[in-house]
Design a protein around this motif. Structure first.
Motif, PDB file in Angstrom:
ATOM      1  N   ALA A  64       1.028   3.776  12.324  1.00  0.00           N
ATOM      2  CA  ALA A  64       1.437   2.636  11.506  1.00  0.00           C
ATOM      3  C   ALA A  64       0.528   1.467  11.868  1.00  0.00           C
ATOM      4  O   ALA A  64       0.269   1.211  13.046  1.00  0.00           O
ATOM      5  N   GLY A  65       0.027   0.771  10.853  1.00  0.00           N
ATOM      6  CA  GLY A  65      -0.881  -0.348  11.082  1.00  0.00           C
ATOM      7  C   GLY A  65      -2.353   0.046  11.019  1.00  0.00           C
ATOM      8  O   GLY A  65      -3.218  -0.812  10.901  1.00  0.00           O
ATOM      9  N   ARG A  82       2.803  -1.889  15.355  1.00  0.00           N
ATOM     10  CA  ARG A  82       1.435  -2.329  15.041  1.00  0.00           C
ATOM     11  C   ARG A  82       1.267  -2.684  13.572  1.00  0.00           C
ATOM     12  O   ARG A  82       0.328  -3.392  13.209  1.00  0.00           O
ATOM     13  N   GLU A  83       2.180  -2.146  12.731  1.00  0.00           N
ATOM     14  CA  GLU A  83       2.051  -2.417  11.293  1.00  0.00           C
ATOM     15  C   GLU A  83       2.718  -3.725  10.889  1.00  0.00           C
ATOM     16  O   GLU A  83       2.690  -4.109   9.726  1.00  0.00           O
ATOM     17  N   PHE A 104       0.870  -1.185   0.000  1.00  0.00           N
ATOM     18  CA  PHE A 104       0.000   0.000   0.000  1.00  0.00           C
ATOM     19  C   PHE A 104       0.901   1.228   0.000  1.00  0.00           C
ATOM     20  O   PHE A 104       2.100   1.118   0.305  1.00  0.00           O
ATOM     21  N   SER A 153       1.162 -15.317   8.862  1.00  0.00           N
ATOM     22  CA  SER A 153      -0.177 -14.775   9.120  1.00  0.00           C
ATOM     23  C   SER A 153      -0.704 -14.101   7.856  1.00  0.00           C
ATOM     24  O   SER A 153       0.034 -13.867   6.900  1.00  0.00           O
ATOM     25  N   MET A 189      -0.377   3.783   6.477  1.00  0.00           N
ATOM     26  CA  MET A 189      -1.052   3.835   5.179  1.00  0.00           C
ATOM     27  C   MET A 189      -1.552   5.250   4.883  1.00  0.00           C
ATOM     28  O   MET A 189      -2.190   5.882   5.723  1.00  0.00           O
ATOM     29  N   PRO A 234      -4.939  -4.942   6.190  1.00  0.00           N
ATOM     30  CA  PRO A 234      -4.638  -3.682   5.495  1.00  0.00           C
ATOM     31  C   PRO A 234      -3.752  -2.807   6.376  1.00  0.00           C
ATOM     32  O   PRO A 234      -3.959  -2.719   7.584  1.00  0.00           O
ATOM     33  N   GLY A 235      -2.760  -2.180   5.787  1.00  0.00           N
ATOM     34  CA  GLY A 235      -1.869  -1.319   6.550  1.00  0.00           C
ATOM     35  C   GLY A 235      -0.684  -2.067   7.143  1.00  0.00           C
ATOM     36  O   GLY A 235       0.194  -1.469   7.748  1.00  0.00           O
ATOM     37  N   GLN A 236      -0.649  -3.396   6.977  1.00  0.00           N
ATOM     38  CA  GLN A 236       0.435  -4.181   7.574  1.00  0.00           C
ATOM     39  C   GLN A 236       1.494  -4.612   6.559  1.00  0.00           C
ATOM     40  O   GLN A 236       1.222  -4.735   5.363  1.00  0.00           O
ATOM     41  N   VAL A 237       2.703  -4.856   7.066  1.00  0.00           N
ATOM     42  CA  VAL A 237       3.776  -5.479   6.274  1.00  0.00           C
ATOM     43  C   VAL A 237       4.338  -6.619   7.122  1.00  0.00           C
ATOM     44  O   VAL A 237       4.183  -6.644   8.341  1.00  0.00           O
ATOM     45  N   TYR A 238       5.014  -7.544   6.459  1.00  0.00           N
ATOM     46  CA  TYR A 238       5.573  -8.670   7.209  1.00  0.00           C
ATOM     47  C   TYR A 238       6.813  -8.261   7.990  1.00  0.00           C
ATOM     48  O   TYR A 238       7.519  -7.309   7.641  1.00  0.00           O
ATOM     49  N   ASP A 239       7.064  -9.010   9.043  1.00  0.00           N
ATOM     50  CA  ASP A 239       8.220  -8.804   9.926  1.00  0.00           C
ATOM     51  C   ASP A 239       9.510  -9.145   9.185  1.00  0.00           C
ATOM     52  O   ASP A 239       9.763 -10.301   8.874  1.00  0.00           O
ATOM     53  N   LEU A 281      -1.886 -10.854   5.964  1.00  0.00           N
ATOM     54  CA  LEU A 281      -1.655  -9.412   6.129  1.00  0.00           C
ATOM     55  C   LEU A 281      -2.987  -8.685   6.253  1.00  0.00           C
ATOM     56  O   LEU A 281      -3.867  -8.848   5.415  1.00  0.00           O
TER      57      LEU A 281
END
Lengths: 405, 405
Positions: free
Chosen positions: A90-91, B195-196, A56, B202, A111, B206-211, B204
């Motif tokens: 964030a998130g 938090r993102e 995003f 898992s 986002m 919306p607003g998240q990215v992987y670790d 994803l």
């Protein structure tokens, strides 16, 4: 009578390397390995991204999400004012939409709302409750990470044949991969032999020394991505060695024998290789390490290194490592070289490429070499200089190039 | 409202390193490790030899053991003749004694009889049954390894604080040692937060990215001799982070938090460190990585790296590694540097020490840097150039120094 057949014809180190590289078998078998164990392994597949990273548009700075056009007129002396209608951590997913008079507070990585196209960094703002003062104009897309700017879907992110670094492992994590296909480790049989050798922990009999080569070779192989398969000390009879070597060629990718390659040791290994395969060379114009023997049985390379510890380990570095790394798809070792003055004259022997270990101190290289049996020649050394076969003397204070260990 | 407290005062990278080095705690705990696992570990004791190596005089060449004096007159054109009365293989104990008219055939590494003081190499002899023709005179001690020439009893063979190499492990084997005392590995807590951030595997939101940071930091730490202790992803609330950080300071030697150091992320970690310990610095004049935060709780250093993946990993290399290696008694990383031309103009920012990743190809450095969030900036790079804080532009074709990864 000790069968002291002299070495037939010595070949140069370059010729030896050519033969080794023409005859090694690159390991093409693969295995799947979890991310946290991938360091220094080699990718056996091309990995493509299945989605965009980031997936995003996000803020690249802490600040305020705005329509860029609403800031164009803003200056230090002539600020504009926007109403902050939401805050996006964030998130978070933005829930509202801004117009030209509005903005949203936004954190790095959060986002961007669809209605915004720019982030004004917090340094260029002042805030009083929900009234945000903007002190500078920004162009569209400023301080915004576009979707897929890091990785776009379909992109090759890991080519085949690359070594996994922390950053490349991070790329796999970004793509939600839990493992990767890599070449399996090359299995290297380590066979110690020699009647004068005693296993560690035993009582030394007169005439015996402890087994050094098993430990130097095994740790060297492991350091360079190989999987050592260590055999027990083998009595140096034809039958005993033949049985162990034939076992090793069925279980490993390359067989290294430490000891028994010298002319005084009855050439048993030459005879075993000739009976079951082919001798590729016996004897290199190199010191230490002249009696190195190489052959092949059933497509498996046999490298018989001299038993004297420094000769053995030097040949481990000079001959075994390039072969092992090539078989493992690993790039050649990057050698670090420095130029220093020689602290003491060295006499070499014409016609012999000499590897001479040195300690480096205060811009000077001091000889560390004692004799080819002396393991301390290498343990105390910082590196080595190479004396070519057409040179018989290097004088004190001459500049030499030291390859560091 | 997002608490966007600005970073108070940025310090230079040099100042940051000074603070880091003045506050780290070197690990002095030790453990005993078997030989085959000693590679790259650091010796925590001085090791002395308890016996001579070799423990007897031995032949350094294949040939004939003689009294040197009996060969003095020998030349090619005027050879002398000796009677061979015994053969000594490596590992054998000579049973007879020679006089001036006699010799014994001897193999490299074999024990020299007391009655001999010299070995005539096989190349300088001819043999007919037991009659040995000697073609050259040799001085006493020629081609003989004296007892203890490699290691003499009482000698310090491994000093404290040296890194074990294959050769040094070989020295321990020569002395019949099965293990060595080394410093234990430094335990490094890796705490992912944000938090993102979504854990691998898992879905994803919306607003998240992987670790990513857990994987890059963990593999980097392990590559440099540390023992990573990985925590589960922590929700970024004061209570959750406080509880995990307080747990980590009791179980590890240094705590690394990936994310949550930025001003937009509510400075929770600053508040936790201030509540239980001391903030040492917050903010370095470096890009990427400005918001790096460092503190101490109960003598344990907390290093809070920025969450953006390239910022995080760059700081891992620039700030965490020197600290980790120092804590582990390991020498600083040897950086390999090359000089190449810059393929494309780079604009930097005055007052900010910039780390700029590049790919190297055909003597040119090409920018690999995308943005601080882009893990591919590092995965594709061969190394980085450093742009000092007093420089805002490097032109195309200028010579730059690339530090290779």
């Amino acid at each position: 009578m000790i069968d002291m057949r002299p070495l037939k014809s010595l070949i140069s180190l370059e010729q030896a390397h050519e033969i080794l590289f023409n005859n090694l078998k690159i390991c093409e078998e693969t295995e799947r390995i979890p991310l946290l164990e991938l360091s220094n392994r080699v990718s056996a597949e091309e990995i493509k991204a299945e989605f965009n990273v980031p997936p995003f548009r996000r803020a690249a700075m802490d600040g305020y999400a705005v329509k860029a056009s609403s800031t164009f007129q803003a200056t230090d002396s002539n600020p504009i004012y926007l109403e902050c209608i939401e805050e996006i951590h964030a998130g978070d997913v933005p829930t509202k939409s801004i117009d030209e008079t509005q903005c949203m507070e936004i954190a790095t990585g959060a986002m961007l709302p669809d209605s915004a196209d720019c982030v004004v960094p917090v340094e260029y703002t002042n805030r009083e409750k929900n009234k945000i003062e903007i002190l500078k104009g920004f162009a569209p897309h400023s301080n915004v990470s576009q979707e897929g700017v890091d990785i776009h879907r379909g992109e090759i992110v890991i080519p085949q044949e690359v070594v996994f670094t922390p950053a490349r492992i991070g790329v796999l994590a970004a793509l939600n991969r839990k493992d990767a296909l890599v070449y399996r480790k090359v299995k290297v049989a380590v066979i110690p032999t020699g009647r004068e050798i005693a296993p560690l922990g035993s009582e030394l009999k007169p005439g015996q020394v402890y087994d050094i080569n098993t430990y130097t070779l095994t740790t060297l192989i492991a350091q360079h991505g190989g999987e050592p398969v260590v055999y027990d000390l083998v009595e140096d009879s034809f039958e005993a060695l033949e049985s162990v070597i034939l076992d090793a060629v069925t279980k490993t990718d390359i067989v290294v024998i430490g000891g028994g390659s010298s002319v005084g040791e009855r050439d048993i290994n030459v005879d075993i290789i000739e009976k079951h395969g082919t001798v590729l060379f016996h004897g290199i114009q190199i010191r230490p390490g002249k009696p190195t023997l190489c052959g092949k049985i059933q497509d498996i390379m046999i490298l018989n290194l001299p038993g004297y510890p420094t000769s053995c380990l030097t040949n481990g570095y000079i001959n075994l490592l390039p072969v092992l790394r090539k078989m493992s798809h690993l790039p050649p070792v990057t050698k670090r070289k420095i130029q220093v003055k020689l602290a003491k004259k060295i006499v070499s022997r014409l016609g012999r490429h000499q590897i001479f270990t040195v300690m480096v101190n205060d811009e000077y290289a001091f000889p560390a070499y004692k004799e080819s049996g002396a393991i301390t020649s290498m343990a105390l050394a910082d590196g080595y200089i190479e004396i070519p076969d057409n040179c018989d003397l290097i004088d004190k204070n001459e500049i030499v190039e030291v390859t560091l260990f």
